[in-house]
Scaffold this motif. Structure first.
Motif, PDB file in Angstrom:
ATOM      1  N   GLY A   1      24.656   6.153   0.245  1.00  0.00           N
ATOM      2  CA  GLY A   1      23.417   5.504   0.614  1.00  0.00           C
ATOM      3  C   GLY A   1      22.255   6.006  -0.232  1.00  0.00           C
ATOM      4  N   PRO A   2      21.209   5.225  -0.361  1.00  0.00           N
ATOM      5  CA  PRO A   2      20.036   5.653  -1.132  1.00  0.00           C
ATOM      6  C   PRO A   2      19.395   6.899  -0.531  1.00  0.00           C
ATOM      7  N   GLN A   3      18.887   7.751  -1.413  1.00  0.00           N
ATOM      8  CA  GLN A   3      18.198   8.952  -0.981  1.00  0.00           C
ATOM      9  C   GLN A   3      16.763   8.915  -1.471  1.00  0.00           C
ATOM     10  N   PHE A   4      15.866   9.325  -0.604  1.00  0.00           N
ATOM     11  CA  PHE A   4      14.453   9.368  -0.936  1.00  0.00           C
ATOM     12  C   PHE A   4      14.191  10.366  -2.067  1.00  0.00           C
ATOM     13  N   ILE A   5      13.386   9.939  -3.032  1.00  0.00           N
ATOM     14  CA  ILE A   5      13.003  10.849  -4.117  1.00  0.00           C
ATOM     15  C   ILE A   5      11.543  11.237  -3.978  1.00  0.00           C
ATOM     16  N   ILE A   6      10.688  10.240  -4.004  1.00  0.00           N
ATOM     17  CA  ILE A   6       9.263  10.492  -3.971  1.00  0.00           C
ATOM     18  C   ILE A   6       8.544   9.223  -3.545  1.00  0.00           C
ATOM     19  N   ASP A   7       7.386   9.378  -2.963  1.00  0.00           N
ATOM     20  CA  ASP A   7       6.609   8.214  -2.547  1.00  0.00           C
ATOM     21  C   ASP A   7       5.166   8.358  -3.017  1.00  0.00           C
ATOM     22  N   ILE A   8       4.437   7.258  -2.939  1.00  0.00           N
ATOM     23  CA  ILE A   8       3.038   7.281  -3.323  1.00  0.00           C
ATOM     24  C   ILE A   8       2.297   6.189  -2.567  1.00  0.00           C
ATOM     25  N   ARG A   9       1.100   6.493  -2.150  1.00  0.00           N
ATOM     26  CA  ARG A   9       0.272   5.500  -1.474  1.00  0.00           C
ATOM     27  C   ARG A   9      -0.678   4.863  -2.475  1.00  0.00           C
ATOM     28  N   SER A  10      -1.158   3.691  -2.122  1.00  0.00           N
ATOM     29  CA  SER A  10      -1.937   2.919  -3.092  1.00  0.00           C
ATOM     30  C   SER A  10      -3.289   3.535  -3.406  1.00  0.00           C
TER      31      SER A  10
ATOM     32  N   ASP B   1       0.799  -1.216   0.000  1.00  0.00           N
ATOM     33  CA  ASP B   1       0.000   0.000   0.000  1.00  0.00           C
ATOM     34  C   ASP B   1       0.832   1.266   0.000  1.00  0.00           C
ATOM     35  N   TYR B   2       2.136   1.114  -0.139  1.00  0.00           N
ATOM     36  CA  TYR B   2       3.010   2.287  -0.110  1.00  0.00           C
ATOM     37  C   TYR B   2       4.252   1.968  -0.904  1.00  0.00           C
ATOM     38  N   PHE B   3       4.654   2.922  -1.733  1.00  0.00           N
ATOM     39  CA  PHE B   3       5.791   2.713  -2.618  1.00  0.00           C
ATOM     40  C   PHE B   3       6.708   3.930  -2.564  1.00  0.00           C
ATOM     41  N   ILE B   4       7.997   3.644  -2.689  1.00  0.00           N
ATOM     42  CA  ILE B   4       8.984   4.718  -2.644  1.00  0.00           C
ATOM     43  C   ILE B   4       9.972   4.538  -3.787  1.00  0.00           C
ATOM     44  N   TRP B   5      10.441   5.647  -4.302  1.00  0.00           N
ATOM     45  CA  TRP B   5      11.571   5.639  -5.223  1.00  0.00           C
ATOM     46  C   TRP B   5      12.774   6.246  -4.513  1.00  0.00           C
ATOM     47  N   TYR B   6      13.909   5.515  -4.623  1.00  0.00           N
ATOM     48  CA  TYR B   6      15.154   5.985  -4.058  1.00  0.00           C
ATOM     49  C   TYR B   6      16.167   6.191  -5.185  1.00  0.00           C
TER      50      TYR B   6
ATOM     51  N   TYR C   1      18.476   3.822  -9.564  1.00  0.00           N
ATOM     52  CA  TYR C   1      17.177   4.118  -8.984  1.00  0.00           C
ATOM     53  C   TYR C   1      16.509   2.820  -8.535  1.00  0.00           C
ATOM     54  N   PHE C   2      16.024   2.831  -7.300  1.00  0.00           N
ATOM     55  CA  PHE C   2      15.346   1.662  -6.742  1.00  0.00           C
ATOM     56  C   PHE C   2      13.897   2.004  -6.424  1.00  0.00           C
ATOM     57  N   CYS C   3      13.027   1.090  -6.734  1.00  0.00           N
ATOM     58  CA  CYS C   3      11.687   1.191  -6.192  1.00  0.00           C
ATOM     59  C   CYS C   3      11.612   0.282  -4.966  1.00  0.00           C
ATOM     60  N   ALA C   4      10.761   0.632  -4.037  1.00  0.00           N
ATOM     61  CA  ALA C   4      10.591  -0.168  -2.829  1.00  0.00           C
ATOM     62  C   ALA C   4       9.118  -0.162  -2.460  1.00  0.00           C
ATOM     63  N   GLU C   5       8.685  -1.240  -1.857  1.00  0.00           N
ATOM     64  CA  GLU C   5       7.284  -1.337  -1.475  1.00  0.00           C
ATOM     65  C   GLU C   5       7.170  -1.743  -0.012  1.00  0.00           C
ATOM     66  N   ASN C   6       6.080  -1.304   0.585  1.00  0.00           N
ATOM     67  CA  ASN C   6       5.750  -1.711   1.942  1.00  0.00           C
ATOM     68  C   ASN C   6       4.687  -2.782   1.835  1.00  0.00           C
ATOM     69  N   THR C   7       5.085  -4.003   2.160  1.00  0.00           N
ATOM     70  CA  THR C   7       4.168  -5.132   2.023  1.00  0.00           C
ATOM     71  C   THR C   7       3.428  -5.438   3.313  1.00  0.00           C
ATOM     72  N   GLY C   8       3.614  -4.590   4.310  1.00  0.00           N
ATOM     73  CA  GLY C   8       2.984  -4.824   5.593  1.00  0.00           C
ATOM     74  C   GLY C   8       3.937  -5.426   6.604  1.00  0.00           C
ATOM     75  N   ARG C   9       5.126  -5.780   6.173  1.00  0.00           N
ATOM     76  CA  ARG C   9       6.147  -6.257   7.081  1.00  0.00           C
ATOM     77  C   ARG C   9       6.838  -5.066   7.720  1.00  0.00           C
ATOM     78  N   ARG C  10       7.816  -5.363   8.501  1.00  0.00           N
ATOM     79  CA  ARG C  10       8.508  -4.300   9.224  1.00  0.00           C
ATOM     80  C   ARG C  10       9.396  -3.460   8.316  1.00  0.00           C
ATOM     81  N   ALA C  11       9.903  -4.044   7.266  1.00  0.00           N
ATOM     82  CA  ALA C  11      10.852  -3.315   6.426  1.00  0.00           C
ATOM     83  C   ALA C  11      10.360  -3.279   4.991  1.00  0.00           C
TER      84      ALA C  11
END
Lengths: 114, 111
Positions: B43-52, B31-36, B88-98
């Motif tokens: 280290g990776p730097q936050f660019i932008i995020d978006i919620r589902s 339900d949440y995605f980030i681009w780094y 550039y990395f995309c990342a997702e929050n799957t409901g786990r801790r990380a």
């Protein structure tokens, strides 16, 4: 504002030697803390995360361990390094507000095991 | 298991052109995605995020698009500059801790 520090920046260690990498966060309390490893040209592999002092969750079985002796201190250790432990180690933190969202990364430690 | 992945390992663009970096995810519970952005040796730097619950979000020169129907995420960079060269990395929050990170796309900006 919050800042995150990692040291050392680079490290060259012989196989079989111990390891201790340190990460500290300033400007926030009770953060969630993470250790990642990144192999050359690859993505980030989560190694450990912590939601509080003394609370460590391991994501990948390996010869590494993590500890959180203080609220804003996270340490990555090994008793005997392997060649495969070489990589770029990144510490990160996030606010402890329900489901974890944005993570803030430190500058990383480049580890070379010879 | 479910994972996040990227379509292209390397993207080369001309300075001034627009860049589009794509990412596919398979966990419908995310339900949440980030681009780094990660520059060499840093280290990776936050660019932008978006919620589902959103389809699009804009920042300074960057736009993230989310297509939940096909589980696709993209990062658009307008008027790409040499300083945009990075992985550039995309990342997702799957409901786990990380967060779960994709494998990354290297963006090379040609002068």
């Amino acid at each position: 504002s919050q800042t995150i520090h990692q040291w050392p920046a680079t490290l060259v260690q012989p196989v079989g030697s111990p390891l201790s990498l340190e990460c500290t966060v300033e400007g926030t309390s009770n953060p969630n803390l993470y250790w990642y490893r990144q192999a050359a040209g690859r993505g980030l592999q989560l190694l450990f995360y912590s939601v509080g002092i003394g609370q460590i969750s391991s994501e990948v079985p390996q010869n590494l361990s993590a500890s959180r002796p203080q609220d804003r201190q996270f340490i990555l250790s090994s008793k005997k390094l392997l060649l495969s432990d070489s990589g770029f180690y990144l510490c990160a933190w996030s606010f402890a507000s329900g489901r974890e969202n944005e993570q803030f990364f430190g500058p990383g430690t480049r580890l070379t095991v010879l | 298991g479910e994972s996040v992945g990227l379509h292209l390992p390397t993207l080369s663009v001309q300075e001034g052109d627009n860049s589009i970096i794509n990412c596919a995810y398979s966990n419908s519970a995310s339900d949440y995605f980030i681009w780094y952005k990660q520059e060499s040796g840093k280290g990776p730097q936050f660019i932008i995020d978006i919620r589902s619950n959103m389809d699009k979000r804009q920042g300074q020169r960057v736009t993230v698009l989310l297509n939940k129907t096909v589980k696709h995420l993209s990062l658009q960079i307008a008027a790409t500059q040499p300083g945009d060269s990075a992985v550039y990395f995309c990342a997702e929050n799957t409901g786990r801790r990380a967060l779960t990170f994709g494998s990354g796309t290297r963006l090379q900006v040609q002068p």
